[in-house]
Design a protein around this motif. Structure first.
Motif, short mmCIF file in Angstrom:
data_model
loop_
_atom_site.label_atom_id
_atom_site.label_comp_id
_atom_site.label_asym_id
_atom_site.label_seq_id
_atom_site.Cartn_x
_atom_site.Cartn_y
_atom_site.Cartn_z
N LYS A 1 51.30 -60.93 -49.65
CA LYS A 1 52.97 -61.45 -50.69
C LYS A 1 52.21 -63.18 -50.62
CE LYS A 1 56.43 -59.05 -48.86
NZ LYS A 1 57.77 -59.27 -48.16
N LYS A 2 52.34 -63.02 -52.20
CA LYS A 2 52.06 -64.33 -52.99
C LYS A 2 53.14 -65.88 -52.75
CE LYS A 2 55.16 -63.67 -56.91
NZ LYS A 2 55.30 -63.76 -58.91
N PRO A 3 52.55 -66.79 -52.57
CA PRO A 3 53.20 -67.72 -51.25
C PRO A 3 54.19 -68.50 -52.65
CG PRO A 3 51.56 -68.75 -52.55
CD PRO A 3 51.17 -67.44 -53.18
N LYS A 4 55.06 -68.89 -52.03
CA LYS A 4 56.91 -69.32 -51.97
C LYS A 4 56.42 -71.10 -52.66
CE LYS A 4 59.52 -66.33 -49.69
NZ LYS A 4 61.04 -66.36 -49.33
N THR A 5 56.49 -71.23 -54.03
CA THR A 5 56.01 -72.17 -54.79
C THR A 5 56.95 -73.08 -55.88
OG1 THR A 5 54.52 -71.79 -56.49
CG2 THR A 5 53.50 -71.73 -54.47
#
Length: 90
Positions: free
Chosen positions: A68-72
């Motif tokens: 999953k893409k990182p939370k930014t």
């Protein structure tokens, strides 16, 4: 995450995955790549003569789902006073 053999299971049609292509180095291409599985009806033929449904030339032997893409934080949140001095020093 573990590698999945293309002999055991293929990604969903349209799924982008990390692939391992051990023979890609023979053609000067990357052994590890991110590819989309187009589907079995997409007859892409590798330099080794293997018909596969991926969107790159050399055929993969194994694949795994992408993480999953990182939370930014949004950019405006990064411009807080805490980070302003760090940004000014760049």
């Amino acid at each position: 995450m573990n590698w999945i053999s293309v002999k055991d299971k293929l990604p969903r049609k349209g799924q982008t995955v990390l692939t391992y292509r051990p023979r890609a180095k023979e053609t000067g291409d990357d052994v590890y790549t991110i590819q989309m599985f187009i589907g079995k009806d997409f007859e892409n033929v590798s330099p080794q003569g293997v018909v596969h449904g991926f969107d790159r030339w050399c055929h993969p032997t194994h694949w795994m789902p992408l993480p999953k893409k990182p939370k930014t934080k949004r950019f405006k949140d990064l411009r807080s006073e805490e980070h302003t001095s760090e940004l000014q020093s760049l």
